[in-house]
Write a protein that holds these residues in place. Structure first.
Motif, PDB file in Angstrom:
ATOM      1  N   GLU A 295     -14.167   6.417  -4.686  1.00  0.00           N
ATOM      2  CA  GLU A 295     -13.431   5.166  -4.807  1.00  0.00           C
ATOM      3  C   GLU A 295     -12.274   5.211  -3.817  1.00  0.00           C
ATOM      4  O   GLU A 295     -12.084   6.203  -3.112  1.00  0.00           O
ATOM      5  CB  GLU A 295     -12.919   4.965  -6.232  1.00  0.00           C
ATOM      6  CG  GLU A 295     -11.903   6.009  -6.664  1.00  0.00           C
ATOM      7  CD  GLU A 295     -11.314   5.726  -8.030  1.00  0.00           C
ATOM      8  OE1 GLU A 295     -10.832   4.597  -8.232  1.00  0.00           O
ATOM      9  OE2 GLU A 295     -11.322   6.637  -8.891  1.00  0.00           O
TER      10      GLU A 295
ATOM     11  N   SER B 221     -11.980   3.792 -12.553  1.00  0.00           N
ATOM     12  CA  SER B 221     -11.425   3.518 -11.231  1.00  0.00           C
ATOM     13  C   SER B 221     -10.018   2.941 -11.333  1.00  0.00           C
ATOM     14  O   SER B 221      -9.635   2.365 -12.350  1.00  0.00           O
ATOM     15  CB  SER B 221     -12.321   2.537 -10.466  1.00  0.00           C
ATOM     16  OG  SER B 221     -13.568   3.106 -10.194  1.00  0.00           O
TER      17      SER B 221
ATOM     18  N   GLN C 174     -17.034   2.735  -6.303  1.00  0.00           N
ATOM     19  CA  GLN C 174     -16.253   1.627  -6.804  1.00  0.00           C
ATOM     20  C   GLN C 174     -16.712   0.339  -6.153  1.00  0.00           C
ATOM     21  O   GLN C 174     -16.783   0.242  -4.932  1.00  0.00           O
ATOM     22  CB  GLN C 174     -14.778   1.852  -6.512  1.00  0.00           C
ATOM     23  CG  GLN C 174     -13.902   0.602  -6.603  1.00  0.00           C
ATOM     24  CD  GLN C 174     -13.820   0.050  -8.002  1.00  0.00           C
ATOM     25  OE1 GLN C 174     -13.914   0.794  -8.967  1.00  0.00           O
ATOM     26  NE2 GLN C 174     -13.658  -1.239  -8.140  1.00  0.00           N
TER      27      GLN C 174
END
Length: 345
Positions: free
Chosen positions: A40, A297, A335
């Protein structure tokens, strides 16, 4: 209120509502459900920019990245969230910062690999990238402590009122990045020169021995607005001597990392949208924070417009019993770049 996706045509303002300046890193973490890793993008300032864009603001992010794969991923992810990245420089002689999230049976922790990064090389010469005067310039204590040149950049921006209508500053106390100087003094002095200041009560206690929101306000008398976040209890906002408190919103908490950035984005957008209605700004901060709290995330899906409006319109009594449930989108290999609404109440 209108959410904007990266695919929609833009009729936005000719200059940004919000510009956020600071380092973003490629983050690697273990997959929560299988023996694998996923990536991410993390960074307090770009998190604020991404959430601000999702809430309908024209947001820009200014920073420096390496010309490496990590830099490519960071830049494309932030841009895909609807953020203007035209003020980002790419440096061929420096790498993009890296963060590892580690999960053990007892705790979650992060490790940074950012020494000598491209962002750490930012300095006063970065200022031409801020040629358009935004309504809010958002800075953090992370950039202030990242390097000597970054420290000079932040102090020069805070000292130049022509750069933005308002300067927002999140303390974001990260002891590991401060290698020299007097961090408590430096952070207090910088914050006291800004218009909107965010600080966690735990941070204020660690830095200055301040244990109440009133203590923090006494230490920071100059800002127009001081917001003190008291973990899952709620948040205080003192605006010109008048204090407001809004309890935290109920909802499933998966991981707290990134919630402070989401809260800051929601509050800033609330200030721009609702002006003197500070309680509405605090509520929007809590609503946006739930987007980060509800999944692994730093940046997650925000509530849809109708849900946000319903929550903002609740009586104080109904707010206490309200519950916001947002889908956890992190069971994938990375992500998602955008922020599609996906909520139930």
């Amino acid at each position: 209120m209108m959410n904007h996706s990266a695919d929609e045509p833009s009729d936005r303002r000719p200059f940004p509502d919000i510009v956020a300046l600071g380092e973003s890193m490629l983050t690697i973490r273990p997959h929560p459900n299988r023996a694998a890793f996923e990536w991410e993008v993390s960074g307090a300032e770009s998190n604020v920019a991404r959430y601000s864009a999702a809430l309908g603001m024209q947001a820009a992010w200014v920073s420096q990245l390496g010309t490496d794969l990590a830099g490519d991923l960071v830049l494309s992810t932030i841009e895909s969230a609807g953020v203007d990245v035209s003020g980002v420089r790419r440096l061929s002689d420096r790498q993009t910062g890296l963060m590892l999230k580690e999960v053990t049976a007892d705790e979650r922790r992060v490790r940074y690999y950012r020494a000598g990064s491209a962002a750490a090389a930012m300095g006063p010469t970065t200022r031409p990238e801020l040629s358009q005067r935004p309504r809010v310039l958002h800075l953090t204590g992370i950039t202030l402590g990242l390097s000597n040149s970054c420290n000079k950049l932040v102090r020069s921006l805070i000292g130049d009122p022509s750069r933005s209508a308002l300067v927002s500053f999140d303390i974001n106390w990260r002891p590991s990045i401060w290698e020299r100087g007097d961090p408590p003094k430096a952070l207090r002095e910088a914050a006291n020169r800004c218009d909107i200041v965010f600080v966690g009560l735990d941070e204020a206690d660690d830095l200055w021995g301040a244990t109440t929101a009133a203590d923090v306000r006494t230490l920071l008398p100059r800002p127009k607005t001081v917001v003190v976040k008291d973990a899952d209890n709620g948040a205080y906002a003192d605006r010109r001597g008048r204090t407001h408190f809004v309890p935290a919103l109920n909802g499933t908490v998966v991981e707290p990392i990134g919630a402070g950035d989401a809260f800051a984005a929601g509050f800033i957008v609330g200030v721009l949208r609702y002006d003197d209605n500070i309680e509405a700004a605090l509520r929007l901060g809590h609503i946006t924070a739930m987007s980060a709290l509800s999944q692994h995330s730093d940046v997650g899906p925000i509530a849809d417009d109708a849900t946000i409006e319903r929550l903002l319109d609740l009586s104080p009594e109904d707010w206490l019993s309200a519950n916001l449930v947002l889908a956890d989108t992190t069971n994938s290999t990375q992500q998602p770049p955008g922020l599609p609404p996906n909520t139930t109440t």
